[in-house]
Write a protein that holds these residues in place. Structure first.
Motif, mmCIF file in Angstrom:
data_model
loop_
_atom_site.group_PDB
_atom_site.id
_atom_site.type_symbol
_atom_site.label_atom_id
_atom_site.label_comp_id
_atom_site.label_asym_id
_atom_site.label_seq_id
_atom_site.Cartn_x
_atom_site.Cartn_y
_atom_site.Cartn_z
ATOM 1 N N ARG A 91 0.626 -1.285 -0.358
ATOM 2 C CA ARG A 91 -0.038 -0.209 0.229
ATOM 3 C C ARG A 91 0.879 1.591 -0.271
ATOM 4 N N PHE A 92 0.704 2.365 -1.026
ATOM 5 C CA PHE A 92 1.434 3.247 -0.763
ATOM 6 C C PHE A 92 0.402 4.724 -0.470
ATOM 7 N N VAL A 93 0.492 5.701 0.975
ATOM 8 C CA VAL A 93 0.654 5.796 1.473
ATOM 9 C C VAL A 93 0.693 7.342 0.913
ATOM 10 N N ASN A 94 1.724 7.164 0.250
ATOM 11 C CA ASN A 94 1.634 8.987 -0.559
ATOM 12 C C ASN A 94 1.859 8.748 -1.985
ATOM 13 N N ALA A 95 0.652 8.498 -2.359
ATOM 14 C CA ALA A 95 0.002 8.169 -3.737
ATOM 15 C C ALA A 95 -1.059 9.222 -4.304
ATOM 16 N N TYR A 96 -0.692 10.148 -4.660
ATOM 17 C CA TYR A 96 -1.074 11.288 -5.713
ATOM 18 C C TYR A 96 -1.545 11.278 -7.308
ATOM 19 N N SER A 97 -2.409 12.596 -7.144
ATOM 20 C CA SER A 97 -3.392 12.689 -8.756
ATOM 21 C C SER A 97 -2.867 14.021 -8.869
ATOM 22 N N ALA A 98 -2.123 14.226 -9.697
ATOM 23 C CA ALA A 98 -0.526 15.575 -9.495
ATOM 24 C C ALA A 98 -2.158 16.242 -10.346
ATOM 25 N N CYS A 99 -3.366 15.955 -10.955
ATOM 26 C CA CYS A 99 -4.127 17.702 -11.482
ATOM 27 C C CYS A 99 -5.886 16.611 -11.293
ATOM 28 N N PRO A 100 -6.079 17.210 -10.007
ATOM 29 C CA PRO A 100 -6.898 16.282 -9.156
ATOM 30 C C PRO A 100 -8.929 16.268 -10.215
ATOM 31 N N SER A 101 -8.965 15.945 -10.759
ATOM 32 C CA SER A 101 -10.370 15.808 -11.885
ATOM 33 C C SER A 101 -10.142 14.665 -12.802
ATOM 34 N N CYS A 102 -11.578 14.088 -13.205
ATOM 35 C CA CYS A 102 -11.575 12.592 -14.103
ATOM 36 C C CYS A 102 -10.780 13.162 -15.139
ATOM 37 N N ILE A 103 -10.949 13.968 -16.116
ATOM 38 C CA ILE A 103 -10.432 13.430 -17.010
ATOM 39 C C ILE A 103 -8.816 13.894 -17.401
ATOM 40 N N PRO A 104 -7.744 14.572 -16.453
ATOM 41 C CA PRO A 104 -6.466 14.480 -16.401
ATOM 42 C C PRO A 104 -5.646 13.326 -15.553
ATOM 43 N N ALA A 105 -6.734 12.646 -14.671
ATOM 44 C CA ALA A 105 -6.506 11.867 -14.049
ATOM 45 C C ALA A 105 -6.009 10.547 -14.778
ATOM 46 N N ARG A 106 -6.871 10.603 -15.872
ATOM 47 C CA ARG A 106 -7.187 9.607 -16.444
ATOM 48 C C ARG A 106 -6.226 9.524 -17.592
ATOM 49 N N ALA A 107 -5.265 10.843 -18.093
ATOM 50 C CA ALA A 107 -4.705 10.962 -18.834
ATOM 51 C C ALA A 107 -3.237 10.413 -18.725
ATOM 52 N N ALA A 108 -3.314 10.828 -17.565
ATOM 53 C CA ALA A 108 -1.710 10.379 -16.838
ATOM 54 C C ALA A 108 -2.024 8.691 -16.608
ATOM 55 N N LEU A 109 -2.777 8.757 -15.963
ATOM 56 C CA LEU A 109 -3.432 6.646 -16.227
ATOM 57 C C LEU A 109 -2.447 6.027 -17.262
ATOM 58 N N PHE A 110 -3.508 6.723 -18.889
ATOM 59 C CA PHE A 110 -3.206 5.721 -19.947
ATOM 60 C C PHE A 110 -1.851 6.312 -20.581
ATOM 61 N N THR A 111 -1.439 7.475 -20.337
ATOM 62 C CA THR A 111 -0.540 7.524 -20.867
ATOM 63 C C THR A 111 1.077 7.433 -20.774
ATOM 64 N N GLY A 112 1.125 7.929 -19.271
ATOM 65 C CA GLY A 112 2.705 7.649 -18.104
ATOM 66 C C GLY A 112 2.617 9.280 -17.761
#
Length: 489
Positions: free
Chosen positions: A42-63
């Motif tokens: 479990r990663f306790v310091n995991a973040y979303s660097a742009c915290p809304s749905c679309i940019p977060a999913r772009a980060a997930l898919f594109t790396g």
């Protein structure tokens, strides 16, 4: 040991990183997620660097970081034309790839490399506007809406509880439990598992809309929390509760409600949605175990961003505080896959952009040079405990709330780009951010260091937030970086 591990990506929308039993939350019950954490990392310091749905999913898919994929705020209707996305790369590497639930990409049926799609994006107002050409496709691309109408009547819709999709109002689901979108995602995921090509490793993404509002879990889950004495939202010396009273909306609100009972009901509804998801994830994990493929599978659980849940008189996401940006992240690496750690907690600063390179490396696939995320494989296998990064730059554009932050394992510096307001929090001693230390004499050297790191991160950006030596407030914020979208993502 399997040559290529199966990969199951379990994703929630708008779930806070602290809302699990394994994270020490005093109220939320998540027995299956707790079990995943005990069997994994479990990663306790995991973040979303742009915290809304679309940019977060772009980060997930594109790396990629938000600076690289170009989405630094929320904006619907912008095509996903990225050349190297995680599902496509895994398909190229020989995986059976399938997505169930929420993708939130554009156009809505853009496959992003998945071979099969069974979609439900929830209630997205952009696609329901009468002037939008996509309104005629709303039900055509959303398999759940079609299912709900067939099961509960042609007039049935996801908003029939009377709750708006960004509201803090809560009430139980009005149809039968198996018709709930959370149950539906699980059922369709199990169908995908049963119908897969068993000669191939699989990458299946089960993507839940909840606990994003509407908070409408079945009544048995709501009853679990309705009478419980719940922990009060975080409050600090810097809060501005007057904004809540000025706002006063029951929908699309950034400031929630000032009514203590409605806040408590909202929290109960949010927690109920999380426990509901937890139990549905249990259905999937038990199926993997029964089919004797759990130990051949990498299971990842995460969210795209968090939810303020009335902390500091704030609601929803996009702000730079922990409730909004800190996300749950658990990796369970099956025992037949070399080196998976057990019952481990990692404090390194990681981000959604790190998921794609991690899974590609563990699948034996090449990681494109375009990805600036970093593989977590050494942390998962115990090969290295070293830092992935010393700090993370995050942001979100959009009106007066436009902000940037620098966060490390121990502290956070925040800058609001329109007003120039600054904040500083000692997260190691104040994880709920109740004491703003921006003016504290003993913190000025550290604040200066973090401010300098933000200047460095923003240098050369087209918005003109810095001249390379200082931060410049008042520059017009942009949701999309033109330098990325005019040259190709």
């Amino acid at each position: 040991m399997v040559k290529q591990p199966n990969i199951l990506l379990l994703m929630c929308d708008q779930m806070r990183g602290d809302c699990m039993g394994t994270a020490g939350h005093p109220d939320v019950k998540t027995p299956y997620l707790d079990s995943l954490a005990r069997d994994g990392v479990r990663f306790v310091n995991a973040y979303s660097a742009c915290p809304s749905c679309i940019p977060a999913r772009a980060a997930l898919f594109t790396g990629k970081s938000q600076e690289r994929h170009g989405r630094v705020g929320y904006q619907d209707g912008v095509a996903w034309d990225y050349p190297d996305m995680l599902p496509q790369l895994l398909s190229n590497a020989g995986y059976h790839t399938e997505a169930v639930g929420k993708l939130h990409v554009h156009p809505p049926l853009r496959r992003c490399g998945f071979r099969n799609l069974t979609l439900h994006d929830g209630y997205i107002g952009y696609y329901r506007k009468p002037e939008n050409p996509w309104i005629e496709h709303q039900f055509a691309h959303d398999a759940y809406i079609d299912f709900l109408k067939n099961r509960c009547g042609t007039g049935a819709d996801v908003g029939d509880t009377g709750i708006e999709c960004n509201s803090w109002i809560t009430r139980p689901w009005i149809y039968d439990e198996m018709s709930h979108p959370t149950n539906w995602v699980t059922t369709e995921t199990l169908k995908a598992l049963h119908k897969r090509d068993r000669d191939l490793p699989f990458f299946i993404m089960a993507s839940y809309v909840r606990p994003h509002p509407p908070w409408d879990a079945p009544v048995s889950y709501y009853d679990t929390y309705r009478q419980m004495q719940l922990r009060e939202p975080a409050s600090g010396d810097w809060d501005d509760p007057s904004r809540t009273e000025e706002d006063g909306r029951y929908y699309d609100s950034r400031f929630g409600t000032g009514d203590p009972e409605l806040r408590r009901q909202g929290m109960a509804g949010y927690y109920a949605c999380i426990t509901h998801i937890d139990h549905q994830i249990g259905r999937i994990i038990k199926t993997l175990d029964q089919e004797k493929i759990l130990e051949d599978t990498i299971v990842v659980f995460l969210s795209d961003h968090g939810e303020m849940l009335f902390d500091h008189s704030l609601f929803r996401k996009v702000v730079p505080y922990q409730g909004s940006i800190n996300i749950p992240l658990i990796f369970r690496v099956g025992q037949n896959i070399a080196g998976g750690s057990r019952n481990a907690v990692c404090g390194r600063v990681v981000e959604l952009r790190d998921i794609a390179p991690t899974l590609l490396e563990m699948a034996g696939a090449d990681i494109p040079q375009s990805m600036d995320g970093r593989s977590l494989e050494p942390l998962l296998t115990g090969v290295s405990a070293g830092p992935v990064r010393e700090y993370l730059h995050g942001e979100h554009s959009g009106g007066e709330a436009s902000n940037h932050y620098i966060v490390s394992e121990k502290d956070k510096y925040i800058w609001f780009s329109q007003s120039g307001r600054e904040q500083y929090f000692d997260l190691a001693h104040d994880p709920r951010e109740e004491d703003d230390l921006i003016g504290a004499p003993g913190c000025q050297d550290r604040i200066s260091i973090l401010r300098g790191r933000l200047v460095q991160a923003l240098s050369g950006r087209e918005e003109g937030y810095t001249d390379g030596s200082r931060l410049i407030p008042g520059r017009p914020p942009q949701n999309l970086l033109n330098g990325v979208f005019t040259t190709g993502a």
